[in-house]
Write a protein that holds these residues in place. Structure first.
Motif, mmCIF file in Angstrom:
data_model
loop_
_atom_site.group_PDB
_atom_site.id
_atom_site.type_symbol
_atom_site.label_atom_id
_atom_site.label_comp_id
_atom_site.label_asym_id
_atom_site.label_seq_id
_atom_site.Cartn_x
_atom_site.Cartn_y
_atom_site.Cartn_z
ATOM 1 N N LEU A 358 57.938 20.723 -83.407
ATOM 2 C CA LEU A 358 56.946 21.509 -82.673
ATOM 3 C C LEU A 358 56.514 22.738 -83.482
ATOM 4 O O LEU A 358 57.356 23.442 -84.037
ATOM 5 N N ARG A 359 55.217 22.965 -83.501
ATOM 6 C CA ARG A 359 54.740 24.209 -84.114
ATOM 7 C C ARG A 359 54.105 25.113 -83.057
ATOM 8 O O ARG A 359 54.280 26.306 -83.040
ATOM 9 N N THR A 360 53.391 24.481 -82.113
ATOM 10 C CA THR A 360 52.745 25.268 -81.052
ATOM 11 C C THR A 360 53.027 24.606 -79.705
ATOM 12 O O THR A 360 52.828 23.400 -79.549
ATOM 13 N N VAL A 361 53.466 25.399 -78.762
ATOM 14 C CA VAL A 361 53.678 24.889 -77.401
ATOM 15 C C VAL A 361 52.814 25.717 -76.458
ATOM 16 O O VAL A 361 52.834 26.956 -76.508
ATOM 17 N N ALA A 362 52.039 25.043 -75.621
ATOM 18 C CA ALA A 362 51.234 25.748 -74.617
ATOM 19 C C ALA A 362 51.965 25.665 -73.289
ATOM 20 O O ALA A 362 52.411 24.590 -72.876
ATOM 21 N N VAL A 363 52.116 26.798 -72.640
ATOM 22 C CA VAL A 363 52.742 26.819 -71.313
ATOM 23 C C VAL A 363 51.695 27.345 -70.341
ATOM 24 O O VAL A 363 51.113 28.405 -70.559
ATOM 25 N N ILE A 364 51.457 26.550 -69.295
ATOM 26 C CA ILE A 364 50.352 26.850 -68.377
ATOM 27 C C ILE A 364 50.890 26.924 -66.953
ATOM 28 O O ILE A 364 51.758 26.137 -66.579
ATOM 29 N N GLY A 365 50.317 27.818 -66.163
ATOM 30 C CA GLY A 365 50.626 27.825 -64.729
ATOM 31 C C GLY A 365 51.237 29.140 -64.265
ATOM 32 O O GLY A 365 52.035 29.747 -64.979
ATOM 33 N N ALA A 366 50.853 29.553 -63.054
ATOM 34 C CA ALA A 366 51.387 30.796 -62.500
ATOM 35 C C ALA A 366 52.901 30.696 -62.342
ATOM 36 O O ALA A 366 53.634 31.652 -62.569
ATOM 37 N N ALA A 367 53.389 29.496 -61.960
ATOM 38 C CA ALA A 367 54.825 29.344 -61.718
ATOM 39 C C ALA A 367 55.621 29.262 -63.022
ATOM 40 O O ALA A 367 56.848 29.328 -63.004
ATOM 41 N N ALA A 368 54.934 29.112 -64.153
ATOM 42 C CA ALA A 368 55.648 29.146 -65.430
ATOM 43 C C ALA A 368 56.077 30.578 -65.729
ATOM 44 O O ALA A 368 57.079 30.821 -66.384
ATOM 45 N N ARG A 369 55.303 31.521 -65.220
ATOM 46 C CA ARG A 369 55.624 32.939 -65.445
ATOM 47 C C ARG A 369 56.450 33.491 -64.282
ATOM 48 O O ARG A 369 57.399 34.213 -64.462
ATOM 49 N N PRO A 398 62.900 27.035 -81.485
ATOM 50 C CA PRO A 398 63.264 27.634 -82.772
ATOM 51 C C PRO A 398 62.280 28.729 -83.160
ATOM 52 O O PRO A 398 61.120 28.712 -82.737
ATOM 53 N N GLU A 399 62.773 29.644 -83.966
ATOM 54 C CA GLU A 399 61.897 30.708 -84.443
ATOM 55 C C GLU A 399 60.732 30.085 -85.203
ATOM 56 O O GLU A 399 60.896 29.053 -85.844
ATOM 57 N N GLY A 400 59.590 30.676 -85.113
ATOM 58 C CA GLY A 400 58.446 30.137 -85.849
ATOM 59 C C GLY A 400 57.558 29.268 -84.976
ATOM 60 O O GLY A 400 56.398 29.022 -85.315
ATOM 61 N N VAL A 401 58.090 28.787 -83.828
ATOM 62 C CA VAL A 401 57.240 28.004 -82.924
ATOM 63 C C VAL A 401 56.383 28.987 -82.129
ATOM 64 O O VAL A 401 56.898 29.957 -81.568
ATOM 65 N N THR A 402 55.080 28.755 -82.100
ATOM 66 C CA THR A 402 54.195 29.651 -81.342
ATOM 67 C C THR A 402 54.123 29.180 -79.899
ATOM 68 O O THR A 402 53.888 28.007 -79.634
ATOM 69 N N LEU A 403 54.338 30.142 -78.999
ATOM 70 C CA LEU A 403 54.251 29.823 -77.569
ATOM 71 C C LEU A 403 53.004 30.509 -77.028
ATOM 72 O O LEU A 403 52.855 31.714 -77.160
#
Ligand code: BGC
Length: 844
Positions: A358-369, A398-403
């Motif tokens: 993984l290099r980039t992970v997108a996290v979406i949603g009010a309940a994710a926060r 891991p470090e380096g993965v963009t969230l």
């Protein structure tokens, strides 16, 4: 004999020894009490406790909700508790040992907070997916409910703390719960709704039971002589205490004669001085009062509240040093149900995701926060800290993965409690303006039930103020929301923005207290410019017991917002091109909570649209469903993976990261059927007509009903995928047990829950009356289950008991159980719809 067996035998011997000691001590204590003191002991002295009687060495018994944590006597974030996953989640583990571990932890929490009796577990059934407290019950199946409930009760009581198994019986929905008369025929009453209580009484000996608000077949449950005195105490031999649900006891004489021991909450109940008066008037006998007092004294002896009498569990032997966060995380990941996990471009299922790829992970949603970690109402506890999905993933990647994060769609229809940028405190004021007490506030919700802060007398308290400052982060029209049943006045920067008396909404006083309607105002503010904020509240009586210290009002805040379309667009942009998109969708407290039933099964707000749009932008989209009970997932075939996290408790995000990234397998199996659409569900009626709710479906709830319904559910009872595959190799039966051999044919170690269903052979069991065969014997019933673990390639065996009870029905004419002799098919299954092996047996 193993060490474990020896331990168990000596535990049982000492339990019996203690029973005798307890009974003797109870008689001595009882003999020393006069009528008024005895009647007083059967009545709450406040919201959560019974009176102490120092003359006999009786300490005050303290009770607390339950079931996912131990709130203690304060209904406030100032007294935090470990918050475990919702009961639906615990049932989804299909693991009674884990339920027992949960019980050990809860007992430890109870001891820490000085609580002697936990108001849990809730073992009503998932009759309809609309039931408002569905999240707080275990399953649609009485056997699974009973087994998980027994594990839980055993665990709590091994920790020296009592339980009150609730709500006895028929509190399967919330609409008009205080008055509804549930009409339930004897067969479904015994085979379904009473069965979990019966299993728990037989297998875990609970020290208490809570009788429900509702009526069953014309008698209110706090006055139900037949079900309490004859069935629960008579046939099943229950020797514990019967506590009313809060305010459920309505009539002194009928309650006492109906087997109620304790009326809660106090101090004004139908027992106490009213009970003493009823004895003096010859309306009830003193010996009936004595019988109830004996049971309360026995509870006191068991929980160590009677001086000089050894508690049921030696304090030196209670499980201790349990890591609550670890237990919460373990239950959460063992409960997550992987509903779907399809291959993506590389030909492999999308989960588990390989962190190294993984290099980039997108996290979406009010309940994710802001994860919704527990269900609302009396089950609320206040965890010290919550690991949200976003945080859990950030810590595990891991470090380096963009969230990257985007809210996408805000499902809450209520404005969240004021927090970021606010510095608040609460002031309790007398009529002349004197400050009686001042307490810190972590957010804009002021809620307590039980006792006011020191220095605050109920008679003197005239108003409460939530006051402090707010420093906005953004310039624009901020939304401020006030709620509370009573007079509310909001002042911002010296200017009054709201000033009105807010009347209760609806007829349920608990609802009016817990969820008062919200009023919003928009206030233009400038980033960085601090303003003074004060919300003044004068509560209005709700008739809940005016002598109770209780308070609930709040200030909400929302930043100036983007238009909803823009939020969705931003989420789509955030997800596009990411190596993995995780969308967390959720229900809210407004649609799923105690005190009301659900109106539909839709995800609130524009979350369905959000999922569909994100999935179209990113083929590697995983949807996490954060709800306590079933919701419709109209996009489920459009996404490669759907993971159900229930209300996952305080370690939500940590457990989610474990499962998404493959550190742990999602261990859950559905404890209840998930419909594709509400209109397909076999039982949907939860609203009484003319005060009655007829359980016209009889035995046919859950999979028992789905199996004869025209529509197929989205996901069947028992369903859940792991990260490996299993081949069921053989099934052997003896008259009272089943052995299943199975092999892990996948690439990694895993756990499989082997489910055993029992189906009458083609024509129905010989000896069954036509009605049994044609209408009343479901196609199959869950008769047992066991979990196995195996390494890749390893073959293991599960042995599962097949108790005779599984071949019995409740014979309505005889008023007793009856064995149905004949031919049955035993099925070893992965879910009720995925049956792998069968064997025929004859029972005679
Ligand atoms: C609920 C019970 C709960 C009690 C005390 C009632 O409204 O039905 O489950 O234990 O309140 O909070």
């Amino acid at each position: 004999m193993t060490d474990h067996d020896t331990d168990r035998r000596s535990d049982a011997q000492s339990a019996h020894g203690r029973d005798a000691v307890h009974h003797a001590a109870v008689e001595t204590a009882l003999a020393a009490l006069d009528l008024d003191t005895k009647a007083g002991l059967l009545s709450g002295q406040d919201a959560w406790t019974l009176p102490a009687i120092p003359e006999i060495g009786l300490r005050s018994l303290v009770m607390s909700d339950g079931p996912v944590g131990v709130r203690g006597q304060e209904w406030s974030a100032a007294d935090p508790s470990v918050a475990l996953p919702s009961p639906t989640a615990l049932a989804a583990t299909w693991d009674p040992q884990l339920a027992r571990t949960a019980g050990h932890l809860l007992a430890q929490e109870a001891r820490r907070k000085g609580v002697h009796v936990l108001l849990a577990p809730t073992v009503n059934l998932h009759r309809s997916p609309l039931g408002g407290r569905h999240f707080e019950c275990y399953s649609e199946d009485p056997h699974l409910t009973g087994v998980i409930g027994a594990g839980y009760v055993r665990g709590v009581q091994e920790g020296g703390v009592g339980t009150t198994v609730k709500h006895f019986v028929g509190n399967d929905a919330e609409t008009d719960r205080l008055t509804v008369d549930n009409r339930i025929a004897p067969r479904p009453l015994h085979e379904l709704y009473l069965a979990p209580f019966e299993h728990i009484v037989e297998n875990a000996r609970p020290w208490g039971i809570m009788t429900a608000y509702n009526q069953v077949n014309g008698a209110t449950m706090t006055e139900h002589h037949h079900l309490v005195n004859e069935v629960l105490r008579g046939s099943w031999g229950f020797d514990g205490v019967n506590v009313s649900d809060w305010t459920a006891a309505r009539d002194t004489v009928r309650a006492l004669n109906g087997g109620l021991d304790v009326a809660m909450p106090g101090p004004r109940t139908v027992f106490g001085d009213r009970l003493a008066a009823a004895v003096r008037a010859g309306e009830v006998t003193e010996s009936a009062v004595d019988a109830a007092v004996r049971r309360v004294l026995l509870l006191a002896a068991r929980t160590g509240c009677l001086e000089g009498v050894p508690a049921a569990v030696d304090p030196a032997r209670v499980p201790q040093g349990i890591d609550g966060r670890a237990v919460a995380r373990e239950i959460a990941r063992s409960s997550f149900v992987l509903l779907r996990n399809e291959p993506v471009a590389d030909g492999r299922p999308v989960l588990p995701a390989d962190p190294a790829a993984l290099r980039t992970v997108a996290v979406i949603g009010a309940a994710a926060r802001d994860a919704r970690v527990l269900g609302g109402g009396s089950a609320t506890v206040f965890p010290e800290a919550v690991v949200a999905p976003l945080e859990g993933l950030r810590a595990a990647l891991p470090e380096g993965v963009t969230l990257r994060y985007a809210v996408g769609a805000e499902p809450r229809t209520r404005v969240p409690h004021a927090r970021t940028g606010f510095a608040l405190r609460t002031r309790y004021l007398a009529a002349d303006g004197r400050v009686l007490a001042e307490t810190p506030q972590s957010d804009g919700k002021v809620q307590l039930i039980g006792s006011y802060p020191e220095g605050v007398g109920r008679a003197e308290l005239a108003a409460v103020e939530l006051t402090g400052t707010f420093t906005p982060q953004a310039t624009g029209r901020h939304v401020l929301a006030v709620s509370g049943t009573g007079a509310l006045r909001l002042t911002v920067a010296g200017q009054v923005h709201f000033d009105a008396d807010c009347a209760p909404d609806g007829s349920d006083p608990f609802e009016a207290f817990m969820h008062p309607a919200e009023q919003r105002v928009e206030v233009p503010l400038t980033a960085g410019e601090q303003v003074d904020v004060t919300l003044r509240f004068v509560p209005r009586s709700l008739g809940l017991g005016d002598d109770m210290d209780a308070l609930n009002f709040s200030l909400g805040h929302a930043e100036p917002q983007q238009a909803p379309d823009a939020e969705i667009e931003e989420a789509v942009r955030t997800a596009a091109g990411a190596d993995l998109a995780v969308v967390v969708v959720a229900t809210t407290e407004e649609v799923e909570s105690e005190g009301f039933d659900r109106a539909d099964l839709r995800l609130p707000g524009r979350q369905d649209e959000l999922v569909a749009r994100v999935a179209a932008a990113n083929p590697r989209t995983v949807v996490v469903v954060n709800s306590g009970s079933p919701v419709e997932l109209p996009w489920r075939e459009q996404v490669p993976a759907v993971l159900l996290s229930w209300f996952p408790g305080q370690e939500a995000g940590a457990a989610l990261a474990d499962v998404l990234l493959g550190a742990a397998e999602p261990g859950g199996r559905l404890p209840t059927t998930w419909p594709a659409r509400l209109e397909d569900a076999p039982v949907t009626r939860v609203t009484p007509e003319g005060g009655q709710l007829d359980y016209t479906e009889g035995l046919f709830i859950g999979y028992r009903a789905w199996e004869r319904a025209a529509a197929a559910p989205a996901y069947p009872f028992g369903h859940g995928l792991g990260y490996t595959d299993w081949e069921y190799e053989s099934l052997d039966t003896t008259p009272d047990s089943v052995r299943v051999r199975l092999r892990n044919t996948g690439q990694r170690a895993g756990r499989e829950v082997v489910q055993i269903y029992l189906a009458p052979a083609d024509s129905g069991p010989a000896g069954a009356a036509p009605t049994d065969r044609d209408a009343a014997w479901p196609a199959r019933r869950l008769a047992g289950f066991a979990a196995v673990r195996a390494a890749p390639g390893e073959s293991v065996e599960a042995e599962i008991a097949l108790p005779r009870r599984m071949f019995e029905i409740w014979d309505e004419t005889a008023g007793a159980r009856r064995l149905i002799a004949g031919d049955y098919t035993v099925e070893a299954a992965h879910s009720v719809a995925d049956r792998r092996l069968t064997a025929e047996i004859t029972v005679g």
